[in-house]
Design a protein around this motif. Structure first.
Motif, mmCIF file in Angstrom:
data_model
loop_
_atom_site.group_PDB
_atom_site.id
_atom_site.type_symbol
_atom_site.label_atom_id
_atom_site.label_comp_id
_atom_site.label_asym_id
_atom_site.label_seq_id
_atom_site.Cartn_x
_atom_site.Cartn_y
_atom_site.Cartn_z
ATOM 1 N N LYS A 215 0.732 -1.786 -0.024
ATOM 2 C CA LYS A 215 -0.181 -0.097 0.322
ATOM 3 C C LYS A 215 0.801 1.187 0.248
ATOM 4 O O LYS A 215 2.296 1.000 0.428
ATOM 5 C CB LYS A 215 -0.814 0.129 1.090
ATOM 6 N N GLN A 216 0.178 2.396 -0.220
ATOM 7 C CA GLN A 216 1.011 3.752 -0.656
ATOM 8 C C GLN A 216 0.951 4.070 1.154
ATOM 9 O O GLN A 216 0.982 3.573 1.808
ATOM 10 C CB GLN A 216 0.018 5.086 -0.838
ATOM 11 N N PRO A 217 2.099 5.163 1.501
ATOM 12 C CA PRO A 217 2.959 5.332 2.476
ATOM 13 C C PRO A 217 2.523 5.737 3.201
ATOM 14 O O PRO A 217 0.978 6.970 2.962
ATOM 15 C CB PRO A 217 4.658 5.925 2.532
ATOM 16 N N MET A 218 1.553 5.559 4.866
ATOM 17 C CA MET A 218 0.339 5.881 5.313
ATOM 18 C C MET A 218 1.761 7.766 6.024
ATOM 19 O O MET A 218 2.652 7.980 6.177
ATOM 20 C CB MET A 218 0.960 5.289 6.956
ATOM 21 N N GLU A 219 0.314 8.206 5.829
ATOM 22 C CA GLU A 219 0.653 10.186 5.765
ATOM 23 C C GLU A 219 0.733 9.874 7.728
ATOM 24 O O GLU A 219 -0.759 9.850 7.889
ATOM 25 C CB GLU A 219 -0.151 10.568 5.591
ATOM 26 N N ILE A 220 1.418 10.208 8.291
ATOM 27 C CA ILE A 220 1.180 10.393 9.666
ATOM 28 C C ILE A 220 1.746 11.742 10.116
ATOM 29 O O ILE A 220 2.618 12.474 9.934
ATOM 30 C CB ILE A 220 2.335 9.398 11.137
ATOM 31 N N ASP A 221 1.350 11.905 11.291
ATOM 32 C CA ASP A 221 1.489 13.625 12.262
ATOM 33 C C ASP A 221 2.548 12.894 13.311
ATOM 34 O O ASP A 221 2.034 12.390 14.067
ATOM 35 C CB ASP A 221 0.156 14.187 12.373
ATOM 36 N N TYR A 222 3.381 12.600 12.947
ATOM 37 C CA TYR A 222 4.558 12.075 14.092
ATOM 38 C C TYR A 222 4.388 12.558 15.350
ATOM 39 O O TYR A 222 4.248 12.034 16.508
ATOM 40 C CB TYR A 222 6.011 11.738 14.003
ATOM 41 N N ASN A 224 2.285 14.776 16.797
ATOM 42 C CA ASN A 224 0.788 14.895 17.781
ATOM 43 C C ASN A 224 -0.373 13.828 17.580
ATOM 44 O O ASN A 224 -0.935 13.354 18.140
ATOM 45 C CB ASN A 224 -0.320 15.686 16.495
ATOM 46 N N GLU A 225 0.038 12.751 16.702
ATOM 47 C CA GLU A 225 -0.997 11.686 16.768
ATOM 48 C C GLU A 225 -0.585 10.537 18.073
ATOM 49 O O GLU A 225 1.020 10.382 18.329
ATOM 50 C CB GLU A 225 -0.552 10.656 15.672
ATOM 51 N N THR A 226 -1.353 10.293 18.684
ATOM 52 C CA THR A 226 -1.247 9.330 19.974
ATOM 53 C C THR A 226 -0.827 7.657 19.551
ATOM 54 O O THR A 226 -0.680 7.585 18.301
ATOM 55 C CB THR A 226 -1.924 9.220 20.817
ATOM 56 N N ILE A 227 -0.591 7.083 20.316
ATOM 57 C CA ILE A 227 0.672 6.085 20.330
ATOM 58 C C ILE A 227 -0.951 4.786 20.072
ATOM 59 O O ILE A 227 -1.175 4.593 18.895
ATOM 60 C CB ILE A 227 0.623 5.430 21.529
ATOM 61 N N GLU A 228 -2.288 4.945 20.610
ATOM 62 C CA GLU A 228 -3.400 4.932 20.439
ATOM 63 C C GLU A 228 -4.089 5.217 19.324
ATOM 64 O O GLU A 228 -4.125 3.978 18.379
ATOM 65 C CB GLU A 228 -4.345 5.169 21.454
ATOM 66 N N GLU A 229 -3.599 6.119 18.553
ATOM 67 C CA GLU A 229 -4.202 6.528 17.241
ATOM 68 C C GLU A 229 -3.374 5.766 16.383
ATOM 69 O O GLU A 229 -4.157 5.066 15.025
ATOM 70 C CB GLU A 229 -4.242 7.842 16.880
ATOM 71 N N ILE A 230 -2.034 5.978 16.910
ATOM 72 C CA ILE A 230 -1.478 5.087 15.645
ATOM 73 C C ILE A 230 -1.722 3.705 15.398
ATOM 74 O O ILE A 230 -1.609 2.904 13.980
ATOM 75 C CB ILE A 230 -0.156 5.266 15.537
ATOM 76 N N ILE A 231 -1.131 3.217 16.649
ATOM 77 C CA ILE A 231 -1.482 1.386 16.886
ATOM 78 C C ILE A 231 -3.281 1.633 16.046
ATOM 79 O O ILE A 231 -2.435 0.502 15.387
ATOM 80 C CB ILE A 231 -1.669 0.939 18.107
ATOM 81 N N GLU A 232 -3.949 1.798 16.324
ATOM 82 C CA GLU A 232 -5.938 1.729 15.686
ATOM 83 C C GLU A 232 -5.518 2.038 14.140
ATOM 84 O O GLU A 232 -5.637 1.435 13.190
ATOM 85 C CB GLU A 232 -6.993 2.584 15.650
ATOM 86 N N ARG A 233 -4.420 3.391 13.525
ATOM 87 C CA ARG A 233 -4.400 3.085 12.010
ATOM 88 C C ARG A 233 -3.365 2.343 11.663
ATOM 89 O O ARG A 233 -3.959 1.830 10.324
ATOM 90 C CB ARG A 233 -3.233 4.129 12.108
ATOM 91 N N ILE A 234 -3.172 1.167 12.521
ATOM 92 C CA ILE A 234 -1.686 0.344 11.811
ATOM 93 C C ILE A 234 -3.131 -0.616 11.822
ATOM 94 O O ILE A 234 -2.435 -1.470 10.475
ATOM 95 C CB ILE A 234 -0.772 -0.065 12.901
ATOM 96 N N GLN A 235 -3.992 -1.186 13.144
ATOM 97 C CA GLN A 235 -4.898 -2.670 12.973
ATOM 98 C C GLN A 235 -5.197 -2.361 10.903
ATOM 99 O O GLN A 235 -5.658 -3.693 10.672
ATOM 100 C CB GLN A 235 -5.759 -2.292 13.596
#
Length: 268
Positions: A215-222, A224-235
């Motif tokens: 898939k295309q690389p994720m656009e991440i706000d390194y 400001n995004e929380t650990i929990e938000e990143i985890i859910e996005r990875i899922q």
């Protein structure tokens, strides 16, 4: 290049190159002859920077998943379009590809130790050891080695830390993303569990359609995004969020599996 040039982990690149060539030739038929591998998104691989790239993927076997990615990445870099046809691409492989694996797995026998030389970043799992649940501190040397690998090249990780589907994402992956700010590329694989044993060494079933979607690389706000938000996005990105779990009957599962196998493609 000097014949005994080493990577940051002290591995001699000349030896690593030949190991990749040998294992590449041996494993190629698993994805082209005994079974078929359908690839989507190989053009994305050619657009990535040479360093600080983190591939995140669901996990189905110990070794077959990683071996397939080595094939797909190197084939894509040599201009193959969603194909690993003509194994000449393995002659000059990308040598700065690494993968994160449990240290106990990579020490379990001679073959895993050889695989480790190819590019393993062996870490000590904090939640599981020798089939038992544990609770121990993260080793700082493990974190340091992941940083070292990202600074040198590409890193493959399986953020669930297990081949069991729909298990939680380990927080360590999100911490790595926030701390080192890599380009994060999701990959979704399927069919490997049907085709191989759990270790991914033995062919369990032939004529299975395997798939790998890059898939295309994720656009991440390194910042400001929380650990929990990143985890859910990875899922969601690796299609392992609980909301995506479908409970079906054994009969329906068998029907879907047969339908998948009918879609397999063969090359002459």
């Amino acid at each position: 290049m000097p014949i005994f040039k080493r990577n940051p982990f002290g591995h001699i690149l000349f030896i690593k190159r030949w190991l990749i060539r040998i294992f590449g030739v041996v494993s190629h038929g698993r994805y082209r002859r005994f079974n078929s591998l359908e690839i989507e998104g190989s053009e994305i691989i050619r657009q990535l920077p040479d360093k600080n790239v983190l591939f995140i993927s669901n996990h189905q076997t110990y070794f077959a998943d990683v071996a397939a990615m080595f094939h797909v990445f190197n084939a894509a870099l040599k201009g193959r379009e969603n194909s690993i046809k003509n194994i000449g691409y393995i002659w000059k492989p990308k040598l700065n590809i690494y993968y994160i694996a449990a240290s106990e797995t990579m020490k379990a026998g001679l073959l895993p130790k050889i695989f480790a030389y190819v590019g393993s970043i062996s870490i000590e799992r904090t939640w599981r050891s020798q089939g038992k649940d544990v609770n121990r501190q993260v080793k700082m040397s493990d974190i340091s080695n992941i940083k070292k690998a990202l600074n040198d090249g590409w890193v493959i990780t399986f953020p669930q830390g297990t081949t069991t589907p729909f298990k939680p994402i380990r927080r360590g992956t999100a911490h790595i993303i926030k701390t080192y700010k890599p380009v994060v590329v999701p990959i979704v694989i399927d069919g490997f569990r049907r085709a191989y044993d759990k270790k991914g060494l033995l062919i369990k079933k032939r004529n299975v359609l395997q798939s790998m979607v890059i898939k295309q690389p994720m656009e991440i706000d390194y910042d400001n995004e929380t650990i929990e938000e990143i985890i859910e996005r990875i899922q969601f990105e690796i299609e392992q969020h609980p909301s995506q779990l479908k409970v079906i009957s054994p009969e329906e599962f068998k029907k879907q599996e047969d339908e998948l196998n009918k879609q397999r493609k063969f090359w002459s």
